[in-house]
Motif scaffolding. Structure first.
Motif, PDB file in Angstrom:
ATOM      1  N   ILE A 178       0.827  -1.099   0.038  1.00 21.27           N
ATOM      2  CA  ILE A 178      -0.089   0.046   0.066  1.00 21.27           C
ATOM      3  C   ILE A 178       0.845   1.235  -0.239  1.00 21.27           C
ATOM      4  N   THR A 179       0.149   2.347  -0.389  1.00 25.24           N
ATOM      5  CA  THR A 179       0.956   3.765  -0.256  1.00 25.24           C
ATOM      6  C   THR A 179       1.216   4.176   1.140  1.00 25.24           C
ATOM      7  N   ALA A 180       1.933   5.161   1.427  1.00 23.99           N
ATOM      8  CA  ALA A 180       1.906   5.851   2.567  1.00 23.99           C
ATOM      9  C   ALA A 180       0.513   6.625   2.985  1.00 23.99           C
ATOM     10  N   ALA A 181      -0.041   7.215   1.823  1.00 26.44           N
ATOM     11  CA  ALA A 181      -1.409   7.717   1.975  1.00 26.44           C
ATOM     12  C   ALA A 181      -2.584   6.728   2.493  1.00 26.44           C
ATOM     13  N   GLU A 182      -2.491   5.454   2.042  1.00 28.82           N
ATOM     14  CA  GLU A 182      -3.286   4.615   2.417  1.00 28.82           C
ATOM     15  C   GLU A 182      -2.960   4.203   3.628  1.00 28.82           C
ATOM     16  N   ALA A 183      -1.770   4.017   4.332  1.00 29.20           N
ATOM     17  CA  ALA A 183      -1.476   3.657   5.254  1.00 29.20           C
ATOM     18  C   ALA A 183      -2.014   4.756   6.369  1.00 29.20           C
ATOM     19  N   ALA A 184      -1.995   5.976   6.055  1.00 32.35           N
ATOM     20  CA  ALA A 184      -2.128   7.147   7.017  1.00 32.35           C
ATOM     21  C   ALA A 184      -3.952   7.082   7.023  1.00 32.35           C
ATOM     22  N   PHE A 185      -4.624   6.844   5.948  1.00 32.99           N
ATOM     23  CA  PHE A 185      -6.083   6.694   5.821  1.00 32.99           C
ATOM     24  C   PHE A 185      -6.502   5.461   6.719  1.00 32.99           C
ATOM     25  N   ARG A 186      -5.558   4.601   6.897  1.00 36.95           N
ATOM     26  CA  ARG A 186      -5.980   3.419   7.860  1.00 36.95           C
ATOM     27  C   ARG A 186      -6.010   3.594   9.171  1.00 36.95           C
ATOM     28  N   ARG A 187      -4.983   4.594   9.752  1.00 42.66           N
ATOM     29  CA  ARG A 187      -4.899   5.026  10.867  1.00 42.66           C
ATOM     30  C   ARG A 187      -5.796   5.731  11.192  1.00 42.66           C
ATOM     31  N   ALA A 188      -6.128   6.665  10.468  1.00 41.76           N
ATOM     32  CA  ALA A 188      -7.164   7.788  10.647  1.00 41.76           C
ATOM     33  C   ALA A 188      -8.624   6.996  10.848  1.00 41.76           C
ATOM     34  N   HIS A 189      -9.077   6.232   9.900  1.00 39.99           N
ATOM     35  CA  HIS A 189     -10.322   5.836   9.559  1.00 39.99           C
ATOM     36  C   HIS A 189     -10.684   4.441   9.884  1.00 39.99           C
ATOM     37  N   GLY A 190      -9.594   3.566  10.214  1.00 42.61           N
ATOM     38  CA  GLY A 190      -9.620   2.015  10.507  1.00 42.61           C
ATOM     39  C   GLY A 190      -9.296   1.049   9.362  1.00 42.61           C
ATOM     40  N   HIS A 191      -8.981  -0.232   9.496  1.00 44.44           N
ATOM     41  CA  HIS A 191      -8.541  -0.904   8.608  1.00 44.44           C
ATOM     42  C   HIS A 191      -9.887  -1.407   7.941  1.00 44.44           C
ATOM     43  N   GLU A 192     -11.145  -1.587   8.291  1.00 44.97           N
ATOM     44  CA  GLU A 192     -12.492  -1.885   7.439  1.00 44.97           C
ATOM     45  C   GLU A 192     -12.564  -0.755   6.279  1.00 44.97           C
ATOM     46  N   ALA A 193     -12.368   0.471   6.938  1.00 41.87           N
ATOM     47  CA  ALA A 193     -12.567   1.592   5.981  1.00 41.87           C
ATOM     48  C   ALA A 193     -11.730   1.483   4.821  1.00 41.87           C
ATOM     49  N   LEU A 194     -10.522   1.179   5.235  1.00 43.35           N
ATOM     50  CA  LEU A 194      -9.388   1.046   3.948  1.00 43.35           C
ATOM     51  C   LEU A 194      -9.975   0.053   2.982  1.00 43.35           C
ATOM     52  N   GLU A 195     -10.294  -1.060   3.575  1.00 44.06           N
ATOM     53  CA  GLU A 195     -10.668  -2.278   2.848  1.00 44.06           C
ATOM     54  C   GLU A 195     -11.679  -1.813   1.879  1.00 44.06           C
ATOM     55  N   ARG A 196     -12.756  -1.272   2.478  1.00 44.22           N
ATOM     56  CA  ARG A 196     -13.916  -0.671   1.513  1.00 44.22           C
ATOM     57  C   ARG A 196     -13.367   0.218   0.428  1.00 44.22           C
ATOM     58  N   LEU A 197     -12.449   1.208   0.895  1.00 45.64           N
ATOM     59  CA  LEU A 197     -11.965   2.007  -0.245  1.00 45.64           C
ATOM     60  C   LEU A 197     -11.344   1.019  -1.399  1.00 45.64           C
ATOM     61  N   PHE A 198     -10.415  -0.008  -0.935  1.00 43.69           N
ATOM     62  CA  PHE A 198      -9.994  -0.777  -1.885  1.00 43.69           C
ATOM     63  C   PHE A 198     -11.003  -1.503  -2.806  1.00 43.69           C
ATOM     64  N   ASP A 199     -12.068  -2.075  -2.094  1.00 43.65           N
ATOM     65  CA  ASP A 199     -13.089  -2.441  -2.848  1.00 43.65           C
ATOM     66  C   ASP A 199     -14.141  -1.548  -3.738  1.00 43.65           C
ATOM     67  N   GLY A 200     -14.110  -0.525  -3.363  1.00 42.45           N
ATOM     68  CA  GLY A 200     -14.847   0.495  -4.294  1.00 42.45           C
ATOM     69  C   GLY A 200     -14.109   0.933  -5.312  1.00 42.45           C
ATOM     70  N   HIS A 201     -12.799   0.713  -5.157  1.00 42.04           N
ATOM     71  CA  HIS A 201     -11.710   1.424  -6.323  1.00 42.04           C
ATOM     72  C   HIS A 201     -11.405   0.084  -7.074  1.00 42.04           C
ATOM     73  N   GLY A 202     -11.866  -1.092  -6.808  1.00 42.08           N
ATOM     74  CA  GLY A 202     -11.516  -2.325  -7.625  1.00 42.08           C
ATOM     75  C   GLY A 202     -10.074  -2.403  -7.914  1.00 42.08           C
ATOM     76  N   ILE A 203      -9.092  -2.123  -6.790  1.00 42.43           N
ATOM     77  CA  ILE A 203      -7.701  -2.100  -6.952  1.00 42.43           C
ATOM     78  C   ILE A 203      -7.135  -3.425  -7.704  1.00 42.43           C
ATOM     79  N   GLU A 204      -6.051  -3.475  -8.228  1.00 39.51           N
ATOM     80  CA  GLU A 204      -5.328  -4.651  -8.856  1.00 39.51           C
ATOM     81  C   GLU A 204      -4.282  -4.653  -7.685  1.00 39.51           C
ATOM     82  N   PRO A 205      -4.461  -5.563  -6.743  1.00 41.56           N
ATOM     83  CA  PRO A 205      -3.282  -5.791  -5.872  1.00 41.56           C
ATOM     84  C   PRO A 205      -1.799  -6.058  -6.289  1.00 41.56           C
ATOM     85  N   LEU A 206      -1.932  -6.831  -7.557  1.00 41.74           N
ATOM     86  CA  LEU A 206      -0.692  -7.456  -8.017  1.00 41.74           C
ATOM     87  C   LEU A 206      -0.081  -6.337  -9.085  1.00 41.74           C
ATOM     88  N   ASP A 207      -0.576  -5.060  -9.156  1.00 34.75           N
ATOM     89  CA  ASP A 207      -0.068  -4.117 -10.148  1.00 34.75           C
ATOM     90  C   ASP A 207       0.824  -3.085  -9.190  1.00 34.75           C
TER      91      ASP A 207
END
Length: 175
Positions: A139-168
């Motif tokens: 993950i990026t530094a911004a995503e790590a900061a988002f997780r700290r501010a909003h929680g793990h579940e919120a970050l996972e929802r963000l990933f799902d909502g954007h349909g990230i390609e985790p291997l890219d």
């Protein structure tokens, strides 16, 4: 130093899970007892999966689109970090550089192994216990900061909502 029978049990579990895939086992530092297992493309998918055997009650899987020694190096660093900091689901930490050249992902997030499912996650051990195989998602530094501010579940929802390609390695940050 890890228990040899537990390391063997994790390796057996990984080989059974990745039946039909080429799987190799290497010792990055023979004195440590840590093994890095590499599963190539096969029936479970076209990517590469790198796994630890020897971290203890928690083992790790890191996935990529190509066979790259960088993944084994990262797992060796994670195993050392884990020995001192006891990583688990919802932890994230910086790795000091991009996980692959050209990537903006310079942190790892410890998560459930969504790419492989609970069949890989739960690894029986000879003593009657089990080890958990957890996913290291770059993950990026911004995503790590988002997780700290909003929680793990919120970050996972963000990933799902954007349909990230985790291997890219060049995927854009979503935070």
């Amino acid at each position: 130093m890890p228990d040899h029978t537990s390391v063997a049990a994790v390796e057996s579990h990984v080989r059974a899970f990745f039946a039909g895939h080429p799987v190799r086992s290497t010792a990055p530092d023979p004195g440590s007892g840590l093994r890095i297992l590499t599963a190539g493309p096969g029936p479970r998918g076209g990517g590469w999966s790198y796994l630890t055997a020897g971290c203890g009650a928690v083992e790790f899987v890191l996935c990529g689109a190509a066979d790259d020694p960088r993944f084994a190096e990262l797992l060796g660093m994670v195993a050392s970090y884990h020995a001192a900091h006891r990583l688990d689901v919802e932890h994230s930490f910086p790795i000091g550089e991009p996980w692959l050249p050209g990537s903006t992902c310079d942190h790892l997030l410890v998560s459930l192994p969504y790419l492989h499912g609970p069949e890989l996650e739960h690894c029986p051990l000879p003593d009657g216990g089990h080890a958990r195989v957890l996913w290291l998602l770059p993950i990026t530094a911004a995503e790590a900061a988002f997780r700290r501010a909003h929680g793990h579940e919120a970050l996972e929802r963000l990933f799902d909502g954007h349909g990230i390609e985790p291997l890219d390695p060049r995927r854009p940050s979503v935070a």
